[in-house]
Design a protein around this motif. Structure first.
Motif, mmCIF file in Angstrom:
data_model
loop_
_atom_site.group_PDB
_atom_site.id
_atom_site.type_symbol
_atom_site.label_atom_id
_atom_site.label_comp_id
_atom_site.label_asym_id
_atom_site.label_seq_id
_atom_site.Cartn_x
_atom_site.Cartn_y
_atom_site.Cartn_z
ATOM 1 N N CYS A 153 5.906 4.811 4.870
ATOM 2 C CA CYS A 153 6.694 3.756 4.444
ATOM 3 C C CYS A 153 7.706 4.287 3.431
ATOM 4 O O CYS A 153 7.621 5.297 2.887
ATOM 5 N N ALA B 93 -2.566 2.248 8.612
ATOM 6 C CA ALA B 93 -2.586 1.615 7.447
ATOM 7 C C ALA B 93 -3.868 0.862 7.139
ATOM 8 O O ALA B 93 -4.345 0.663 6.047
ATOM 9 N N VAL C 38 0.302 4.329 3.058
ATOM 10 C CA VAL C 38 0.677 4.107 4.365
ATOM 11 C C VAL C 38 1.703 5.433 4.779
ATOM 12 O O VAL C 38 2.737 5.352 4.177
ATOM 13 N N CYS D 10 0.883 -1.131 -0.023
ATOM 14 C CA CYS D 10 0.030 -0.045 0.011
ATOM 15 C C CYS D 10 1.077 1.198 0.081
ATOM 16 O O CYS D 10 1.511 1.662 0.946
ATOM 17 N N ALA E 13 -5.480 3.462 5.129
ATOM 18 C CA ALA E 13 -4.883 3.612 3.780
ATOM 19 C C ALA E 13 -5.242 2.577 2.736
ATOM 20 O O ALA E 13 -5.301 2.466 1.608
#
Length: 428
Positions: free
Chosen positions: A319, A337, A316, A313, A340
Motif C-alpha cells: 500500500c 489485508a 497492508v 491500515c 493486516a
C-alpha cells in the motif's frame, strides 16, 4: 445527535458480527438495556413481522444489507460505550468529539489579495479531495456563469475566426445560437462522461439526487509526464465484493488466505458485504499486467485483477500512504489485508468497514486537471476519513446526506452559497 453521526466505532470481523447477531442470548441482553419505548417497538415488530430476522434500533425491519450494516454499527457503538462506562476498555475513538472526527478544510488555490492562481504543485498532493462545482455540471446553474463570461468577452472583441479556433472542440448542451465565448462555459459532455453522467443533472431530480451525481474524487497520483489519477468516491456499482467469483482471487495471496485465519470459503471473506465502487471511466492496470511494471505510481488493482482499495491500515502489503487523506492508504493486497487489519500494532482492530474497493479509475492528461481547476471546475479540500467512509445509504430509517453535500457544509459559511445553488432555502 453525535452518536447517530459517528461511524468511527470499532467493528468486529464479518464472521464475528454475523454470529453475534444470530445469537438470541446476545440480542436479548442488548434489548434489556433499551428503554421502554424501544421495547414497545420490538413488540410491534413481532406482531407485524415481514420475515426480517432482526429489528433495527428504530423499530423498523431489516430488509437489506444496508439496514444490517446500520444495525451492526449502532450495536457496536452501544457496546463500546457500555465498556467504557464499566472501565473494561479504553478506546481511542471515544476520547474525541464528533467535530474532531468529522471535518473538511478548504484549500484555497487563488491568492486573495491578487486573485492569481497559486502554485498547484504545492496544493495537489496525494489524498486531497476534489469537489465538483455545480455550475460546471448542471446546465441551469451554468447560466449565471455564462452571463459573467459573456459580458467580459464582449468588452474585448477580436477576430471572430481566430477566436473560434479556441472554442471547446466537444459539442455542448448550451443554446445552439450561443456565441463562441459562451460555448466554452457550457456543460461539456466529455466532462460528464468521465464520471458516468449522460446528461446534466436536472432540477427535476431533486437536490439530494443531483448532489449524488456531482463527483467527489480523491487524488491518488499526479505526475507532470503521465498526468493525474483519482478515484471517484460516490458512485456505487450495485455489486458487493461477495458477488465477485472466488476464482478471481485464487492466484493472488492464496497462501495468506488459508488455514491459519480460516477465511473460507471465499478468499475475501472479511469483505463479502462491502460495496464495490465505480471509480471512473478509465481502466485500471492490474498488477498481473506487464505494462509499466517498474512504475510504482500506476494503479495495479490492489494486487488482483484490477480491484483497487482505499483503506486505513498501514500494514497492508504494497500500500501507499496518502499524505493529505487523514491516515488513509492506497492499494495493496486485499487477501493479505484480512490479516493486516488484525495486526497487534494497530491501536484498535479494524473491519471491512475500514476498506473501500473500486473498479476502474479517473485519469487526466498532463495539465488537464490543472486547467480544470483554473476554470473553476473543482473545489479542493482535505476531508476526514470518517466523512469519506460513512455509509450513505441509511442511518436507521433516515437517509444520510450525500457525500458532496456533507463536505460542502463542513467547509463553512464561505461555501454556503454553493450548497444553496442546489438546495435553495432548505434547512441544513
Amino acid at each position: 445527535s453525535n452518536d447517530d453521526n459517528n461511524d468511527a466505532a470499532v467493528m468486529k470481523s464479518l464472521r464475528d458480527r454475523m454470529s453475534e447477531m444470530s445469537s438470541a442470548d446476545d440480542f436479548a441482553d442488548f434489548e434489556e438495556e433499551d428503554d421502554d419505548e424501544e421495547e414497545e417497538d420490538y413488540d410491534e415488530y413481532e406482531e407485524g413481522s415481514s420475515g426480517s430476522a432482526l429489528p433495527d434500533l428504530e423499530g423498523n425491519t431489516l430488509s437489506s444489507i444496508d439496514d444490517l450494516i446500520g444495525f451492526a454499527q449502532a450495536k457496536a457503538r452501544q457496546k463500546a460505550a457500555d465498556d467504557i462506562k464499566k472501565g473494561k476498555k479504553k478506546k481511542a475513538f471515544a476520547t474525541g468529539t464528533w467535530e474532531d472526527e468529522n471535518w473538511a478544510n478548504p484549500i484555497p488555490h487563488f491568492d486573495e489579495s491578487t486573485g492569481e492562481l497559486l502554485d498547484l504543485d504545492d496544493i495537489l498532493e496525494r489524498g486531497v479531495v476534489l469537489l465538483a462545482n455545480p455550475a460546471k455540471f448542471c446546465s441551469d446553474l451554468a447560466e449565471s456563469d455564462d452571463d459573467d463570461i459573456s459580458s467580459s468577452s464582449k468588452s474585448g472583441k477580436g477576430n471572430s475566426f481566430i477566436g473560434g479556433l479556441f472554442d471547446d472542440p466537444f459539442p455542448t448542451f448550451g443554446d445552439s445560437e450561443s456565441s463562441s465565448s459562451s460555448s466554452s462555459s457550457s456543460i461539456s459532455p466529455a466532462l460528464l462522461a468521465k464520471f458516468g453522467i449522460t446528461l446534466p443533472p436536472s432540477p427535476d431530480l431533486g437536490p439530494d439526487r443531483r448532489a449524488d451525481l456531482l463527483p467527489v474524487v480523491i487524488l491518488i497520483d499526479r505526475d507532470p509526464g503521465r498526468g493525474s489519477q483519482a478515484m471517484l468516491l460516490n458512485r456505487r456499482t450495485g455489486n458487493l465484493m461477495g458477488d465477485l467469483p472466488p476464482t478471481l482471487f485464487d492466484s493472488a495471496g492464496s497462501d495468506d488466505a488459508s488455514d491459519e485465519d480460516g477465511f473460507t470459503p471465499h478468499p475475501l471473506a472479511a469483505f463479502m458485504i462491502q460495496p464495490l465502487w465505480w471509480a471512473g471511466s478509465s481502466p485500471s492496470i492490474s498488477k498481473d499486467s506487464d505494462d509499466d511494471d517498474d512504475d510504482p505510481t500506476i494503479s495495479r488493482g490492489g494486487g488482483v485483477k484490477a480491484i483497487d482499495m482505499l483503506h486505513a491500515c498501514p500494514y497492508v502489503k504494497g500500500c501507499t500512504p496518502l499524505p493529505k487523506a487523514d491516515g488513509l492508504y492506497w492499494g495493496g493486497d486485499p487477501v493479505q489485508a484480512q490479516k493486516a487489519m488484525k495486526d497487534d500494532r494497530l491501536e484498535k482492530p479494524m473491519s471491512g468497514f475500514d476498506f473501500k474497493f473500486f473498479i476502474q479509475t479517473t485519469r487526466w492528461l498532463p495539465t488537464q486537471l490543472e486547467q480544470e481547476i483554473k476554470d473553476g471546475t473543482w473545489y479542493v479540500a482535505t476531508v476526514s476519513k470518517e466523512v469519506l467512509f460513512r455509509s450513505r445509504d441509511r442511518l436507521g430509517a433516515k437517509r444520510a446526506k450525500p457525500l458532496w453535500t456533507e463536505i460542502i457544509e463542513l467547509l463553512g459559511d464561505d461555501y454556503k452559497h454553493i450548497r444553496d445553488q442546489l438546495y435553495g432555502d432548505e434547512d441544513d
